[in-house]
Design a protein around this motif. Sequence first.
Motif, PDB file in Angstrom:
ATOM      1  N   ALA A   1     -17.622  16.613  -6.073  1.00  0.00           N
ATOM      2  CA  ALA A   1     -18.212  18.075  -5.641  1.00  0.00           C
ATOM      3  C   ALA A   1     -17.831  19.211  -6.759  1.00  0.00           C
ATOM      4  O   ALA A   1     -16.681  18.966  -7.198  1.00  0.00           O
ATOM      5  CB  ALA A   1     -18.083  18.109  -4.284  1.00  0.00           C
ATOM      6  N   ARG A   2     -18.427  19.962  -6.564  1.00  0.00           N
ATOM      7  CA  ARG A   2     -18.044  21.126  -7.452  1.00  0.00           C
ATOM      8  C   ARG A   2     -17.531  22.301  -6.486  1.00  0.00           C
ATOM      9  O   ARG A   2     -17.732  22.312  -5.078  1.00  0.00           O
ATOM     10  CB  ARG A   2     -19.129  21.977  -8.045  1.00  0.00           C
TER      11      ARG A   2
ATOM     12  N   ASP B   1     -11.729  19.953 -15.107  1.00  0.00           N
ATOM     13  CA  ASP B   1     -12.395  21.208 -15.692  1.00  0.00           C
ATOM     14  C   ASP B   1     -13.713  20.636 -16.161  1.00  0.00           C
ATOM     15  O   ASP B   1     -14.428  21.399 -16.999  1.00  0.00           O
ATOM     16  CB  ASP B   1     -11.352  21.994 -16.411  1.00  0.00           C
ATOM     17  N   SER B   2     -13.934  19.527 -16.006  1.00  0.00           N
ATOM     18  CA  SER B   2     -15.324  18.996 -16.692  1.00  0.00           C
ATOM     19  C   SER B   2     -16.052  17.844 -15.851  1.00  0.00           C
ATOM     20  O   SER B   2     -15.187  16.914 -15.217  1.00  0.00           O
ATOM     21  CB  SER B   2     -14.976  18.407 -18.079  1.00  0.00           C
TER      22      SER B   2
ATOM     23  N   GLY C   1      -4.742  18.163 -11.045  1.00  0.00           N
ATOM     24  CA  GLY C   1      -3.819  18.137  -9.902  1.00  0.00           C
ATOM     25  C   GLY C   1      -4.515  17.270  -8.705  1.00  0.00           C
ATOM     26  O   GLY C   1      -5.857  17.250  -8.849  1.00  0.00           O
ATOM     27  N   GLY C   2      -3.855  17.104  -7.723  1.00  0.00           N
ATOM     28  CA  GLY C   2      -4.413  16.732  -6.683  1.00  0.00           C
ATOM     29  C   GLY C   2      -3.590  16.462  -5.494  1.00  0.00           C
ATOM     30  O   GLY C   2      -2.387  16.753  -5.570  1.00  0.00           O
TER      31      GLY C   2
ATOM     32  N   ALA D   1     -14.518  14.596 -14.285  1.00  0.00           N
ATOM     33  CA  ALA D   1     -14.582  14.112 -12.875  1.00  0.00           C
ATOM     34  C   ALA D   1     -15.010  12.599 -12.699  1.00  0.00           C
ATOM     35  O   ALA D   1     -14.659  12.054 -11.886  1.00  0.00           O
ATOM     36  CB  ALA D   1     -15.607  15.020 -12.385  1.00  0.00           C
ATOM     37  N   GLU D   2     -16.006  12.315 -13.522  1.00  0.00           N
ATOM     38  CA  GLU D   2     -16.295  10.773 -13.365  1.00  0.00           C
ATOM     39  C   GLU D   2     -15.208   9.597 -13.814  1.00  0.00           C
ATOM     40  O   GLU D   2     -15.033   8.825 -13.152  1.00  0.00           O
ATOM     41  CB  GLU D   2     -17.471  10.447 -14.516  1.00  0.00           C
TER      42      GLU D   2
END
Length: 93
Positions: A76-77, A48-49, A33-34, A53-54
Amino acid sequence: RALDDQIAEPARAGLLPGFVEAKAAALAAGALGGSISGAGPTSFYFTDSDARAEAIAKAVHASYESLGIRCIARIARVAPLGALGLGGDATSA
């Protein structure tokens, strides 16, 4: 479902050129989501990974670039402990 903003996001999306396309690219790349951060122009996406993310960052960047819009993507985490209280009087240094 918490990121399915049916009120503010549609109203603000038109003020952020390329957001709709970038969000579609992020979701296609695996984002959970975003949305738009604050009043914009920043957007954010959750996954979730690290690998995903990349891929999301690259997809969002490519989406804006294809529209001729400069974009900086950062990964970012989320803080694992969430928000922390400052304790004491947080209004003084």
